[in-house]
Design a protein around this motif. Structure first.
Motif, mmCIF file in Angstrom:
data_model
loop_
_atom_site.group_PDB
_atom_site.id
_atom_site.type_symbol
_atom_site.label_atom_id
_atom_site.label_comp_id
_atom_site.label_asym_id
_atom_site.label_seq_id
_atom_site.Cartn_x
_atom_site.Cartn_y
_atom_site.Cartn_z
ATOM 1 N N LYS A 103 28.786 41.379 39.203
ATOM 2 C CA LYS A 103 28.593 42.339 38.192
ATOM 3 C C LYS A 103 29.201 43.639 38.184
ATOM 4 C CE LYS A 103 23.998 41.356 38.211
ATOM 5 N NZ LYS A 103 22.522 41.469 37.776
ATOM 6 N N PHE A 104 29.114 44.150 39.499
ATOM 7 C CA PHE A 104 29.620 45.358 39.665
ATOM 8 C C PHE A 104 31.165 45.251 39.461
ATOM 9 C CE2 PHE A 104 32.100 48.496 42.491
ATOM 10 C CZ PHE A 104 30.958 49.449 42.378
ATOM 11 N N LEU A 105 31.774 44.243 39.724
ATOM 12 C CA LEU A 105 33.309 44.190 39.593
ATOM 13 C C LEU A 105 33.691 44.006 38.293
ATOM 14 C CD1 LEU A 105 33.903 41.878 42.913
ATOM 15 C CD2 LEU A 105 34.694 44.659 42.389
ATOM 16 N N GLU A 106 32.857 43.438 37.420
ATOM 17 C CA GLU A 106 33.345 43.099 36.105
ATOM 18 C C GLU A 106 32.976 44.085 35.078
ATOM 19 O OE1 GLU A 106 32.546 38.192 35.686
ATOM 20 O OE2 GLU A 106 31.089 39.541 35.457
ATOM 21 N N ARG A 107 32.130 45.113 35.548
ATOM 22 C CA ARG A 107 31.817 46.337 34.519
ATOM 23 C C ARG A 107 33.023 47.245 34.629
ATOM 24 N NH1 ARG A 107 27.210 48.472 38.068
ATOM 25 N NH2 ARG A 107 27.938 50.306 39.062
ATOM 26 N N LYS A 108 33.094 48.052 33.704
ATOM 27 C CA LYS A 108 34.281 49.049 33.518
ATOM 28 C C LYS A 108 34.051 50.268 34.455
ATOM 29 C CE LYS A 108 37.012 51.761 30.451
ATOM 30 N NZ LYS A 108 37.075 52.454 29.149
ATOM 31 N N HIS A 109 35.279 50.425 35.210
ATOM 32 C CA HIS A 109 35.102 51.562 36.143
ATOM 33 C C HIS A 109 36.149 52.699 35.804
ATOM 34 C CE1 HIS A 109 32.852 49.338 39.217
ATOM 35 N NE2 HIS A 109 33.474 48.227 38.554
ATOM 36 N N ASP A 110 35.898 53.909 35.777
ATOM 37 C CA ASP A 110 36.619 55.225 35.291
ATOM 38 C C ASP A 110 37.181 55.866 36.562
ATOM 39 O OD1 ASP A 110 34.497 56.276 36.087
ATOM 40 O OD2 ASP A 110 33.956 57.262 34.180
ATOM 41 N N ARG A 111 36.892 55.417 37.721
ATOM 42 C CA ARG A 111 37.561 55.984 38.739
ATOM 43 C C ARG A 111 37.604 54.983 40.041
ATOM 44 N NH1 ARG A 111 32.380 58.511 41.572
ATOM 45 N NH2 ARG A 111 30.854 57.850 40.191
ATOM 46 N N PRO A 112 38.283 55.144 41.159
ATOM 47 C CA PRO A 112 38.485 54.363 42.273
ATOM 48 C C PRO A 112 36.867 54.121 42.669
ATOM 49 C CG PRO A 112 39.931 56.143 42.579
ATOM 50 C CD PRO A 112 38.828 56.492 41.399
ATOM 51 N N PHE A 113 36.619 52.895 43.400
ATOM 52 C CA PHE A 113 35.545 52.602 43.780
ATOM 53 C C PHE A 113 35.590 51.831 45.356
ATOM 54 C CE2 PHE A 113 36.894 48.773 41.496
ATOM 55 C CZ PHE A 113 36.539 47.610 42.428
ATOM 56 N N LEU A 114 34.678 51.763 45.935
ATOM 57 C CA LEU A 114 34.174 51.056 47.245
ATOM 58 C C LEU A 114 32.991 50.426 46.944
ATOM 59 C CD1 LEU A 114 34.614 50.800 50.420
ATOM 60 C CD2 LEU A 114 33.195 52.733 50.545
ATOM 61 N N LEU A 115 33.011 49.161 47.075
ATOM 62 C CA LEU A 115 31.906 48.214 47.131
ATOM 63 C C LEU A 115 31.933 47.468 48.430
ATOM 64 C CD1 LEU A 115 29.623 46.510 45.462
ATOM 65 C CD2 LEU A 115 31.341 45.176 44.729
ATOM 66 N N ALA A 116 30.703 47.445 49.121
ATOM 67 C CA ALA A 116 30.345 46.830 50.242
ATOM 68 C C ALA A 116 29.377 45.869 49.952
ATOM 69 C CB ALA A 116 29.476 47.837 51.176
ATOM 70 N N VAL A 117 29.699 44.306 50.445
ATOM 71 C CA VAL A 117 29.282 43.302 50.121
ATOM 72 C C VAL A 117 28.613 42.602 51.380
ATOM 73 C CG1 VAL A 117 29.000 41.016 49.037
ATOM 74 C CG2 VAL A 117 30.543 42.932 47.996
#
Length: 213
Positions: A103-117
Motif C-alpha cells: 500500500k505504501f509503495l502504490e500510493r503517490k510520493h512527492d519526494r524520495p522515500f525510505l521504507l523499512a519492511v
C-alpha cells in the motif's frame, strides 16, 4: 550478499545495529527487551532530516514487538498491520506486513522515500523446535547435515553453557536428545520457512517493478 556479517545472533540487538549502523553495545541493546539510546540517531531520523519520507512496517521489538502508534518508531512513520491471529509467528504476520508495504509503495510520493519492511520468518523455527519430533518417513528428501555440524571440541565455555541454560534462548534444551535425522528434519523445516518469506519478498519486489520504482 556474498560477504555479510550479523552483529548479534538475537533479533533485537541485531535490529538496533541495522537501524543505527552501530554495534549493539554502543546503543545499549545487548539483550531482548532493551530500548536503544535515544541520543543515537536511527537511519529513519537521518533520512527524514535529509528530506525523505520514511515508513516502517513489521516487527520492531525495541523493546515492543509491534507498536501501534504512528510515531512509536523513532524517525519513521509506523505503518501497523491490521489485527492478526497470532503475532508470534511469521506464518500469520508476514502477509499483513507485506500488505502495508505494498500500500505504501502504490500510493503517490512527492519526494524520495525510505521504507523499512521488517518481516518475521524464518523465526518460526524457534517454535518448531518445541513440536513433537517428526516421523522420518520422508527422510530421503531432507537435506544433508553440513560438514561442520558437530560441536567444536575447542568451542568457548560460554557456548557450551548456552546449550544447557533454561532461560533466554533456551531452544537448545529442546534438541538435547535429537538424532541426526531429526536435525535434518529441522533443516528441511527451516528451508521451507525461508521459501515462505521469499514469496512475501517477491510480492514487494514485484510491486516496486510495477510502480517503476
Amino acid at each position: 550478499f556474498e560477504r555479510s556479517y550479523c552483529t548479534s545472533p538475537v533479533c533485537g540487538p541485531a535490529r538496533a545495529s541495522l537501524v543505527t549502523g552501530r554495534m549493539p553495545h554502543e546503543v545499549g541493546v545487548n539483550v531482548l527487551g532493551d530500548a536503544p539510546d535515544p541520543s543515537v540517531a536511527t537511519m529513519g531520523e537521518i533520512f527524514r532530516d535529509a528530506g525523505y519520507e520514511t515508513g516502517w512496517t513489521g516487527k520492531w521489538h525495541l523493546p515492543k514487538s509491534y507498536p501501534r502508534g504512528a510515531h512509536d518508531i523513532p524517525g519513521f512513520l509506523n505503518l501497523p498491520m491490521k489485527s492478526v491471529e497470532n503475532y508470534a509467528l511469521g506464518e500469520y504476520t508476514d502477509d499483513p506486513i507485506a500488505d502495508e508495504a505494498v500500500k505504501f509503495l502504490e500510493r503517490k510520493h512527492d519526494r524520495p522515500f525510505l521504507l523499512a519492511v521488517a518481516l518475521h520468518n524464518p523465526h518460526d523455527i524457534c517454535q518448531w523446535i518445541w513440536k513433537e519430533p517428526l516421523s522420518h518417513d520422508d527422510l530421503d528428501r531432507f537435506p544433508p547435515l553440513p560438514s561442520n555440524f558437530e560441536s567444536d571440541p575447542a568451542e568457548p565455555q560460554f557456548i557450551s553453557d548456552c546449550r544447557r541454560r533454561t532461560y533466554y534462548g533456551n531452544e537448545a534444551n529442546g534438541t538435547v536428545h535429537w538424532d541426526n535425522d531429526q536435525w535434518r528434519a529441522y533443516l528441511n523445516a527451516y528451508y521451507r520457512l525461508v521459501e515462505q518469506v521469499d514469496v512475501v519478498v517477491g510480492r514487494i519486489l514485484t510491486t516496486l517493478r510495477e510502480q517503476g520504482l
